[in-house]
Motif scaffolding. Structure first.
Motif, mmCIF file in Angstrom:
data_model
loop_
_atom_site.group_PDB
_atom_site.id
_atom_site.type_symbol
_atom_site.label_atom_id
_atom_site.label_comp_id
_atom_site.label_asym_id
_atom_site.label_seq_id
_atom_site.Cartn_x
_atom_site.Cartn_y
_atom_site.Cartn_z
ATOM 1 N N ARG A 61 1.063 -1.254 0.019
ATOM 2 C CA ARG A 61 -0.120 -0.035 0.189
ATOM 3 C C ARG A 61 1.019 1.313 -0.027
ATOM 4 N NH1 ARG A 61 -3.329 -3.434 -1.532
ATOM 5 N NH2 ARG A 61 -4.882 -4.338 -0.060
ATOM 6 N N ASN A 62 1.963 0.965 0.342
ATOM 7 C CA ASN A 62 3.097 2.316 0.418
ATOM 8 C C ASN A 62 3.308 2.788 -1.186
ATOM 9 O OD1 ASN A 62 3.156 0.566 2.588
ATOM 10 N ND2 ASN A 62 4.872 1.541 3.382
ATOM 11 N N GLN A 63 3.311 1.845 -1.815
ATOM 12 C CA GLN A 63 3.671 2.197 -3.486
ATOM 13 C C GLN A 63 2.219 2.632 -3.912
ATOM 14 O OE1 GLN A 63 6.730 2.385 -4.195
ATOM 15 N NE2 GLN A 63 7.737 1.434 -2.548
ATOM 16 N N LYS A 64 2.407 3.939 -4.769
ATOM 17 C CA LYS A 64 1.303 4.120 -5.307
ATOM 18 C C LYS A 64 1.303 3.715 -6.623
ATOM 19 C CE LYS A 64 0.319 6.805 -1.704
ATOM 20 N NZ LYS A 64 0.709 8.078 -1.290
ATOM 21 N N VAL A 65 0.876 2.755 -6.846
ATOM 22 C CA VAL A 65 1.329 2.191 -8.207
ATOM 23 C C VAL A 65 -0.117 2.077 -8.953
ATOM 24 C CG1 VAL A 65 2.026 0.084 -9.821
ATOM 25 C CG2 VAL A 65 3.174 0.816 -7.578
ATOM 26 N N PRO A 66 -0.241 2.830 -10.249
ATOM 27 C CA PRO A 66 -1.523 2.950 -11.008
ATOM 28 C C PRO A 66 -1.690 1.435 -11.548
ATOM 29 C CG PRO A 66 0.183 4.274 -12.083
ATOM 30 C CD PRO A 66 0.865 3.449 -10.803
ATOM 31 N N ALA A 67 -1.921 0.635 -11.043
ATOM 32 C CA ALA A 67 -2.020 -0.742 -11.752
ATOM 33 C C ALA A 67 -3.336 -0.713 -12.596
ATOM 34 C CB ALA A 67 -2.171 -1.851 -10.802
ATOM 35 N N HIS A 68 -4.225 0.146 -12.444
ATOM 36 C CA HIS A 68 -5.305 0.046 -13.189
ATOM 37 C C HIS A 68 -5.123 0.840 -14.492
ATOM 38 C CE1 HIS A 68 -5.129 4.300 -11.583
ATOM 39 N NE2 HIS A 68 -5.263 4.605 -12.666
ATOM 40 N N ARG A 69 -3.837 1.090 -14.739
ATOM 41 C CA ARG A 69 -3.492 1.646 -16.163
ATOM 42 C C ARG A 69 -2.819 0.556 -16.728
ATOM 43 N NH1 ARG A 69 -1.010 7.227 -13.912
ATOM 44 N NH2 ARG A 69 -2.897 8.074 -13.444
ATOM 45 N N VAL A 70 -2.741 -0.662 -16.208
ATOM 46 C CA VAL A 70 -1.820 -1.570 -16.905
ATOM 47 C C VAL A 70 -2.926 -2.653 -17.266
ATOM 48 C CG1 VAL A 70 0.009 -3.532 -16.708
ATOM 49 C CG2 VAL A 70 0.257 -1.190 -15.654
ATOM 50 N N VAL A 71 -2.844 -2.904 -18.462
ATOM 51 C CA VAL A 71 -3.985 -4.082 -18.774
ATOM 52 C C VAL A 71 -3.041 -5.155 -19.781
ATOM 53 C CG1 VAL A 71 -5.902 -2.586 -18.928
ATOM 54 C CG2 VAL A 71 -4.335 -2.661 -20.958
ATOM 55 N N ASN A 72 -3.824 -6.041 -20.299
ATOM 56 C CA ASN A 72 -2.979 -7.102 -21.102
ATOM 57 C C ASN A 72 -2.903 -6.549 -22.375
ATOM 58 O OD1 ASN A 72 -5.460 -7.353 -22.171
ATOM 59 N ND2 ASN A 72 -5.733 -9.496 -21.928
ATOM 60 N N SER A 73 -2.182 -7.206 -23.249
ATOM 61 C CA SER A 73 -1.942 -6.639 -24.560
ATOM 62 C C SER A 73 -3.262 -6.606 -25.231
ATOM 63 C CB SER A 73 -1.059 -7.709 -25.390
ATOM 64 O OG SER A 73 -0.935 -9.106 -25.121
ATOM 65 N N GLN A 74 -4.174 -7.327 -24.994
ATOM 66 C CA GLN A 74 -5.684 -6.934 -25.830
ATOM 67 C C GLN A 74 -6.213 -5.491 -25.437
ATOM 68 O OE1 GLN A 74 -8.087 -10.978 -25.723
ATOM 69 N NE2 GLN A 74 -6.271 -11.335 -24.033
ATOM 70 N N GLY A 75 -5.805 -5.318 -24.478
ATOM 71 C CA GLY A 75 -6.467 -3.895 -23.512
ATOM 72 C C GLY A 75 -7.717 -4.193 -22.794
ATOM 73 N N LEU A 76 -7.596 -5.435 -22.224
ATOM 74 C CA LEU A 76 -8.482 -6.007 -21.651
ATOM 75 C C LEU A 76 -8.324 -5.673 -20.071
ATOM 76 C CD1 LEU A 76 -11.207 -7.448 -22.059
ATOM 77 C CD2 LEU A 76 -10.095 -9.560 -21.554
#
Length: 120
Positions: A61-76
DNA sequence: CCCCTGACGACGC
DNA sequence: AGCGTCGCCAGGG
């Protein structure tokens, strides 16, 4: 001070791998998205893209990583289920200007952000 | 120590 | 173009 050379960024060095993933993910500009494989390739194409997604789940939780901006190669939005709510990821993306349709990034190709190219 | 799973990707059919 | 399989690397039981 000296600090020598240890350029430690507040504990991001869990292992070069995870640390690098967090760094790149944090560098993703708002309104843009990237893929797990792209990050993996940027790090050296040595490890499978699976490790990247895995690293996201291992993000403290300390790291604010925008994981929501990371998707798979299909954009899914494959990892949407990991945000606590199945719609949280989509909501966040749309809030930043990324249109998501059917759990998939619209114009993904156009919004794709390649670390190896943009970051260079 | 062995087996399985996991936020993926590329290839084959 | 959709579905199936293998490969990759690491952690958990």
């Amino acid at each position: 001070m000296t600090t020598t050379k240890s350029n430690k960024k507040d504990g991001s060095d869990r292992s070069n791998f995870f640390g690098e993933v967090y760094e790149v993910a944090k560098l993703i500009p708002k309104g843009r998205v990237t893929s797990y494989g792209a990050i993996a390739q940027y790090l050296g194409t040595r490890m499978s893209a699976r490790m990247v997604g895995w690293a996201m789940n291992a993000v403290p939780r300390n790291q604010k990583v925008p994981a929501h901006r990371v998707v798979n190669s299909q954009g899914l939005l494959t990892g949407k289920h990991h945000f606590g709510s199945p719609t949280a990821m989509q909501q966040m993306l749309e809030k930043e200007g990324v249109k998501v349709v059917n759990d998939k990034v619209a114009d993904f190709k156009n919004k794709f952000w390649n670390p190896s190219q943009e970051l260079l």
